[in-house]
Write a protein that holds these residues in place. Sequence first.
Motif, PDB file in Angstrom:
ATOM      1  N   GLY A   1     -11.167  44.185  26.967  1.00  0.00           N
ATOM      2  CA  GLY A   1     -10.881  43.052  26.099  1.00  0.00           C
ATOM      3  C   GLY A   1     -10.022  43.336  24.886  1.00  0.00           C
ATOM      4  N   ARG A   2      -9.652  44.594  24.673  1.00  0.00           N
ATOM      5  CA  ARG A   2      -8.878  44.956  23.482  1.00  0.00           C
ATOM      6  C   ARG A   2      -8.377  46.392  23.614  1.00  0.00           C
ATOM      7  NH1 ARG A   2     -12.029  43.714  18.921  1.00  0.00           N
ATOM      8  NH2 ARG A   2     -10.709  45.075  17.663  1.00  0.00           N
TER       9      ARG A   2
ATOM     10  N   TYR B   1       1.889  48.148  22.607  1.00  0.00           N
ATOM     11  CA  TYR B   1       2.275  47.367  21.432  1.00  0.00           C
ATOM     12  C   TYR B   1       2.536  45.911  21.808  1.00  0.00           C
ATOM     13  CZ  TYR B   1       4.938  45.644  17.467  1.00  0.00           C
ATOM     14  OH  TYR B   1       5.386  44.890  16.411  1.00  0.00           O
ATOM     15  N   LEU B   2       3.366  45.679  22.803  1.00  0.00           N
ATOM     16  CA  LEU B   2       3.723  44.298  23.168  1.00  0.00           C
ATOM     17  C   LEU B   2       2.537  43.513  23.720  1.00  0.00           C
ATOM     18  CD1 LEU B   2       7.223  44.813  24.825  1.00  0.00           C
ATOM     19  CD2 LEU B   2       6.718  43.797  22.580  1.00  0.00           C
TER      20      LEU B   2
ATOM     21  N   LYS C   1       0.853  44.282  18.781  1.00  0.00           N
ATOM     22  CA  LYS C   1       1.755  43.465  17.972  1.00  0.00           C
ATOM     23  C   LYS C   1       0.998  42.301  17.337  1.00  0.00           C
ATOM     24  CE  LYS C   1       6.165  41.025  18.033  1.00  0.00           C
ATOM     25  NZ  LYS C   1       7.362  40.682  18.831  1.00  0.00           N
ATOM     26  N   ALA C   2       0.106  41.697  18.092  1.00  0.00           N
ATOM     27  CA  ALA C   2      -0.659  40.548  17.601  1.00  0.00           C
ATOM     28  C   ALA C   2      -1.960  40.943  16.910  1.00  0.00           C
ATOM     29  CB  ALA C   2      -0.965  39.594  18.756  1.00  0.00           C
ATOM     30  N   HIS C   3      -2.531  42.103  17.271  1.00  0.00           N
ATOM     31  CA  HIS C   3      -3.883  42.434  16.814  1.00  0.00           C
ATOM     32  C   HIS C   3      -3.988  43.715  16.001  1.00  0.00           C
ATOM     33  CE1 HIS C   3      -5.272  39.261  19.496  1.00  0.00           C
ATOM     34  NE2 HIS C   3      -4.491  39.794  20.417  1.00  0.00           N
ATOM     35  N   GLY C   4      -2.908  44.479  15.933  1.00  0.00           N
ATOM     36  CA  GLY C   4      -2.964  45.757  15.220  1.00  0.00           C
ATOM     37  C   GLY C   4      -3.527  46.863  16.088  1.00  0.00           C
TER      38      GLY C   4
ATOM     39  N   GLU D   1       9.323  50.368  12.377  1.00  0.00           N
ATOM     40  CA  GLU D   1       9.551  49.056  12.983  1.00  0.00           C
ATOM     41  C   GLU D   1       8.257  48.260  13.154  1.00  0.00           C
ATOM     42  OE1 GLU D   1      12.054  48.780  16.441  1.00  0.00           O
ATOM     43  OE2 GLU D   1      13.281  50.474  15.772  1.00  0.00           O
ATOM     44  N   TRP D   2       7.181  48.935  13.524  1.00  0.00           N
ATOM     45  CA  TRP D   2       5.943  48.234  13.864  1.00  0.00           C
ATOM     46  C   TRP D   2       4.904  48.261  12.771  1.00  0.00           C
ATOM     47  CZ3 TRP D   2       5.315  50.884  19.315  1.00  0.00           C
ATOM     48  CH2 TRP D   2       6.343  50.432  20.160  1.00  0.00           C
ATOM     49  N   GLY D   3       5.064  49.144  11.798  1.00  0.00           N
ATOM     50  CA  GLY D   3       4.102  49.245  10.725  1.00  0.00           C
ATOM     51  C   GLY D   3       4.695  48.673   9.439  1.00  0.00           C
ATOM     52  N   ALA D   4       3.964  48.832   8.386  1.00  0.00           N
ATOM     53  CA  ALA D   4       4.432  48.366   7.079  1.00  0.00           C
ATOM     54  C   ALA D   4       5.089  49.534   6.348  1.00  0.00           C
ATOM     55  CB  ALA D   4       3.272  47.815   6.277  1.00  0.00           C
TER      56      ALA D   4
END
Length: 173
Positions: free
Chosen positions: A80-81, A124-125, A129-132, A169-172
Amino acid sequence: LFSGQTVIVTGGGSGIGRCTAHELASLGARIAIWGRKAEKLEAVQREILEDGGVCSIHVCDIREEAQVIAAVDEVLAQHGRIDGLFNNAGGQFRMAMETISTKGFEAVVRNNLTGGFIVMREVYLRWMKAHGGAIVNMIADIWHGWPDYAHSGAARGGMLTLSESAACEWGAC
């Protein structure tokens, strides 16, 4: 520490991947181990289950995009995750640069760099991307060259730069 979290461990049937899967399971993570050989994965799964952990197995060649996509979908269907990815699958063989064939060089790069990229991108995709989540890419001690393993050193150096690029690109950043 990892209770309720699901972590994929590629190359989970042996070595560092096996040990990491055991450690994360002991800390409460649900583990999804990936590898090319079902027998190795089944043995690690038995060990983790005997210790009271949760572990699913996913036979997957990370060099094959369709297999990676299917494995990510299987993990999401079963758990589920996906909270973490320990990108560890890889391999090499000892060979001097002057004698390694282009085919041999490309095979190691495909396994140690391209395969890792495919797994990162699809996890990631399809979830992060949506949930971290967190991605850890295992490389090797490549800092001063790697005689007789230049093919693997080149791939691992690429994975380092790929990891830094993904973080930006994907992080802060």
